[in-house]
Design a protein around this motif. Sequence first.
Motif, PDB file in Angstrom:
ATOM      1  N   TYR A 229      -4.515  -9.799  -6.261  1.00  0.00           N
ATOM      2  CA  TYR A 229      -5.580  -8.807  -6.488  1.00  0.00           C
ATOM      3  C   TYR A 229      -5.125  -7.411  -6.012  1.00  0.00           C
ATOM      4  O   TYR A 229      -5.271  -6.422  -6.730  1.00  0.00           O
ATOM      5  N   LEU A 230      -4.550  -7.377  -4.807  1.00  0.00           N
ATOM      6  CA  LEU A 230      -4.163  -6.070  -4.256  1.00  0.00           C
ATOM      7  C   LEU A 230      -3.056  -5.412  -5.069  1.00  0.00           C
ATOM      8  O   LEU A 230      -2.972  -4.191  -5.159  1.00  0.00           O
ATOM      9  N   CYS A 231      -2.199  -6.231  -5.671  1.00  0.00           N
ATOM     10  CA  CYS A 231      -1.086  -5.658  -6.437  1.00  0.00           C
ATOM     11  C   CYS A 231      -1.516  -5.213  -7.829  1.00  0.00           C
ATOM     12  O   CYS A 231      -1.011  -4.231  -8.348  1.00  0.00           O
ATOM     13  N   PHE A 232      -2.433  -5.973  -8.453  1.00  0.00           N
ATOM     14  CA  PHE A 232      -2.666  -5.725  -9.874  1.00  0.00           C
ATOM     15  C   PHE A 232      -4.105  -5.376 -10.255  1.00  0.00           C
ATOM     16  O   PHE A 232      -4.336  -4.824 -11.313  1.00  0.00           O
ATOM     17  N   PHE A 233      -5.085  -5.712  -9.423  1.00  0.00           N
ATOM     18  CA  PHE A 233      -6.471  -5.571  -9.897  1.00  0.00           C
ATOM     19  C   PHE A 233      -7.371  -4.713  -9.011  1.00  0.00           C
ATOM     20  O   PHE A 233      -8.449  -4.326  -9.432  1.00  0.00           O
ATOM     21  N   ALA A 234      -6.968  -4.422  -7.772  1.00  0.00           N
ATOM     22  CA  ALA A 234      -7.854  -3.675  -6.865  1.00  0.00           C
ATOM     23  C   ALA A 234      -8.084  -2.268  -7.427  1.00  0.00           C
ATOM     24  O   ALA A 234      -7.256  -1.760  -8.195  1.00  0.00           O
ATOM     25  N   PRO A 235      -9.213  -1.621  -7.041  1.00  0.00           N
ATOM     26  CA  PRO A 235      -9.466  -0.273  -7.565  1.00  0.00           C
ATOM     27  C   PRO A 235      -8.349   0.693  -7.165  1.00  0.00           C
ATOM     28  O   PRO A 235      -7.778   0.572  -6.089  1.00  0.00           O
ATOM     29  N   LYS A 236      -8.062   1.640  -8.045  1.00  0.00           N
ATOM     30  CA  LYS A 236      -7.042   2.652  -7.760  1.00  0.00           C
ATOM     31  C   LYS A 236      -7.525   3.569  -6.642  1.00  0.00           C
ATOM     32  O   LYS A 236      -8.730   3.816  -6.532  1.00  0.00           O
ATOM     33  N   GLY A 237      -6.614   4.069  -5.853  1.00  0.00           N
ATOM     34  CA  GLY A 237      -7.015   4.998  -4.792  1.00  0.00           C
ATOM     35  C   GLY A 237      -5.910   5.154  -3.768  1.00  0.00           C
ATOM     36  O   GLY A 237      -4.807   4.617  -3.935  1.00  0.00           O
ATOM     37  N   TYR A 238      -6.220   5.882  -2.692  1.00  0.00           N
ATOM     38  CA  TYR A 238      -5.206   6.165  -1.675  1.00  0.00           C
ATOM     39  C   TYR A 238      -5.405   5.258  -0.465  1.00  0.00           C
ATOM     40  O   TYR A 238      -6.497   5.167   0.090  1.00  0.00           O
ATOM     41  N   THR A 239      -4.353   4.552  -0.064  1.00  0.00           N
ATOM     42  CA  THR A 239      -4.381   3.779   1.179  1.00  0.00           C
ATOM     43  C   THR A 239      -3.305   4.321   2.100  1.00  0.00           C
ATOM     44  O   THR A 239      -2.154   4.482   1.685  1.00  0.00           O
ATOM     45  N   GLU A 240      -3.694   4.577   3.333  1.00  0.00           N
ATOM     46  CA  GLU A 240      -2.768   5.177   4.295  1.00  0.00           C
ATOM     47  C   GLU A 240      -1.695   4.175   4.742  1.00  0.00           C
ATOM     48  O   GLU A 240      -1.972   2.978   4.864  1.00  0.00           O
ATOM     49  N   TYR A 241      -0.481   4.661   4.998  1.00  0.00           N
ATOM     50  CA  TYR A 241       0.552   3.862   5.677  1.00  0.00           C
ATOM     51  C   TYR A 241       0.399   4.207   7.155  1.00  0.00           C
ATOM     52  O   TYR A 241       0.783   5.293   7.592  1.00  0.00           O
ATOM     53  N   PRO A 242      -0.175   3.320   7.957  1.00  0.00           N
ATOM     54  CA  PRO A 242      -0.547   3.729   9.312  1.00  0.00           C
ATOM     55  C   PRO A 242       0.639   3.741  10.288  1.00  0.00           C
ATOM     56  O   PRO A 242       1.153   2.695  10.659  1.00  0.00           O
ATOM     57  N   ILE A 243       1.065   4.919  10.656  1.00  0.00           N
ATOM     58  CA  ILE A 243       2.150   5.055  11.642  1.00  0.00           C
ATOM     59  C   ILE A 243       1.560   5.703  12.897  1.00  0.00           C
ATOM     60  O   ILE A 243       1.044   6.825  12.839  1.00  0.00           O
ATOM     61  N   GLY A 244       1.630   4.992  14.025  1.00  0.00           N
ATOM     62  CA  GLY A 244       1.013   5.480  15.259  1.00  0.00           C
ATOM     63  C   GLY A 244       1.785   6.632  15.900  1.00  0.00           C
ATOM     64  O   GLY A 244       2.977   6.823  15.643  1.00  0.00           O
ATOM     65  N   GLU A 245       1.064   7.377  16.735  1.00  0.00           N
ATOM     66  CA  GLU A 245       1.718   8.460  17.487  1.00  0.00           C
ATOM     67  C   GLU A 245       1.725   8.096  18.965  1.00  0.00           C
ATOM     68  O   GLU A 245       0.915   7.300  19.420  1.00  0.00           O
ATOM     69  N   GLU A 246       2.612   8.787  19.700  1.00  0.00           N
ATOM     70  CA  GLU A 246       2.742   8.491  21.133  1.00  0.00           C
ATOM     71  C   GLU A 246       1.549   8.963  21.939  1.00  0.00           C
ATOM     72  O   GLU A 246       0.928   9.978  21.587  1.00  0.00           O
ATOM     73  N   ALA A 247       1.260   8.265  23.054  1.00  0.00           N
ATOM     74  CA  ALA A 247       0.105   8.620  23.864  1.00  0.00           C
ATOM     75  C   ALA A 247       0.255   9.998  24.489  1.00  0.00           C
ATOM     76  O   ALA A 247      -0.671  10.785  24.519  1.00  0.00           O
ATOM     77  N   SER A 248       1.424  10.303  25.003  1.00  0.00           N
ATOM     78  CA  SER A 248       1.556  11.584  25.685  1.00  0.00           C
ATOM     79  C   SER A 248       2.855  12.244  25.283  1.00  0.00           C
ATOM     80  O   SER A 248       3.913  11.618  25.287  1.00  0.00           O
ATOM     81  N   ALA A 249       2.769  13.531  24.982  1.00  0.00           N
ATOM     82  CA  ALA A 249       3.961  14.272  24.601  1.00  0.00           C
ATOM     83  C   ALA A 249       4.879  14.467  25.808  1.00  0.00           C
ATOM     84  O   ALA A 249       6.027  14.871  25.669  1.00  0.00           O
ATOM     85  N   PHE A 250       4.357  14.199  27.018  1.00  0.00           N
ATOM     86  CA  PHE A 250       5.166  14.433  28.221  1.00  0.00           C
ATOM     87  C   PHE A 250       6.060  13.244  28.562  1.00  0.00           C
ATOM     88  O   PHE A 250       6.926  13.336  29.405  1.00  0.00           O
TER      89      PHE A 250
END
Length: 547
Positions: A480-501
């Motif tokens: 379903y996800l490959c061929f039939f789900a509605p078209k649209g934008y899904t994020e590729y979730p890449i996390g960020e670091e807790a502290s820049a320090f």
Amino acid sequence: MTSKQIDRSSSVLSLSFILIAFVAFAVAALAGVLQGLVRGGMLTLPSGVNYYQILTAHGVLMGLVFTTFFIVGFLLSGVAKTTDGLSPLELKLGWIGWVLMTVGTVIATVTILQNNASVLYTFYAPLKASPFFYISAALIVVGSWFGGFAIFAAYARWRKQNNKARSPLFAFMAVCTMVLWQIATLGVAAEVLFQLIPWSLGWVPTINVLLSRTLFWYFGHPLVYFWLMPAYIAWYVIMPKVIGGKIFSDALARLSFILLVLFSIPVGFHHQLMEPGVSSHWKFIHVILTLAVVVPSLMTAFSILAMFERRGRENGGVGLFGWLKKLPWKDVRFFAPMVGMLSFIPGGAGGIINASNQMNAVVHNTIWVTGHFHLTVATAVALTFFGISYWLLPNLTGRVVTPAVNRLGIFQTVLWIVGMLFMSGSMHFLGLLGAPRRTALAEYNGDPTALGWMPYQKLAAIGGYFLFFAAIIMVGIVVYLCFFAPKGYTEYPIGEEASAFNTTPPILERWPLWITISAVLILLAYAYPIYDVIVNAPPGSPTIRTW
Ligand code: HAS
């Protein structure tokens, strides 16, 4: 960077890997439910199909093909995402890998279906398969190397373009996983090329069984970390973004991956603790290193739990466990991997039990071990891969997950874990009662001990039913996800670091240093035992074909 979509060519490549992974998964799931029913005395296979044939199909397609295709596809996608897309050369390397792996998979499947390779997924000599089976294994391994070369090239290009700056965490972890894989597969490549293929072609009459098992387990233990590390990548890098939190510590995450690379290879004798021919001193060294490789998993448990707790408290959770309620339990992208993580707590503890010499004597070659690896690879890793699929597939195909699919995914996860609790739980009990692994239904002429196993065998088969239905649902969701789900934008979730320090020591990216240390540890743990088993070889074993 994080909001940019992966380019189309890289998406098609990753998707092609993942689709083959799920085709293999579907066939393997069918073989799995059949073998559970046979062992539970609830099904007799039609003549012409033997139990060990479907056991081999299940192990090879689930343990080797589903995992390797999924991992290469997932890692390529994350590397493309975090290093600004794959270059034409990197894409070409990826496609060469895909073709070799796919051809290898087709040949292996046909050989198993023809009943010419009922040697199980560890293809232990002196059971002998058709040469085509070993050639197909070589193709799958070499193909996966090409996937690794694409990842190394993308990582090197990004670092060159960015003045050797600290690499994106995903790309760094993908490189660690593939470095481990390339070093580990040298063992199985040597076994297949220099022992199994010449022997199966009849060029040599006998085989040095101890050498072949030693080379296999040189590869076989890091294989389990090759499965685990991509799941850890999802836990370290993806989960923070999914729950709206931050990566707990970039430095800790990288250090745990370097430790996995160093310690997961020189430990193979913990699979051979009960085997003659290897001195107890070498086994002792391998067990110490096995306990060392537990440390990065404990670091991971600490770091992921800390990340969850921080986020739960930010969301208003109070008290010792109140923060748990504030996590997004209704989001399948979180729920499925989280259930996987919870299952890894007993799964990992079982591994530590296996690693101790005395307790290994109780569980070795019993179905306890099968229970152990169904909690680790088939739950912790598989549920994480399912969790990844809910955002990765729509991201690659330009579609979105609907609330109904999200709910179905939660149901699928519950079905999977309930099935696994029945199946893996029964296997653990059965193992402690002495029931062997790698056997079809065996009642030992009505021996009371063996008859006492039957209720647990039936429970395991019932668990297998649950798992099979969960697998069908998963395959349906993938289609379903490959061929039939509605078209649209899904994020590729890449996390960020807790502290820049937080600072990450640059030494963690000095590959020549880590690869040298890894080589030294491997030489220390393996050079003499392998020399010994070649020079003082046991009598060569003739072929055994039990089917
Ligand atoms: Fe194993 C046999 C030892 C891990 C897979 N293992 C196998 C086989 C497979 C396998 C396939 O020493 C059978 C091979 C065959 O066919 O013969 N294993 C270990 C040890 C570990 C371990 C010490 N194994 C794995 C993983 C696998 C896997 C991972 C697949 C992915 N294993 C053995 C030994 C044997 C063996 C012997 C041989 C047995 C024999 O005699 O044949 C360790 O790496 C485990 C460390 C893990 C932990 C758990 C950390 C927990 C985490 C989760 C945190 C949870 C969170 C959620 C954050 C210490 C990271 C918290 C949320 C809350 C709400 C609380």
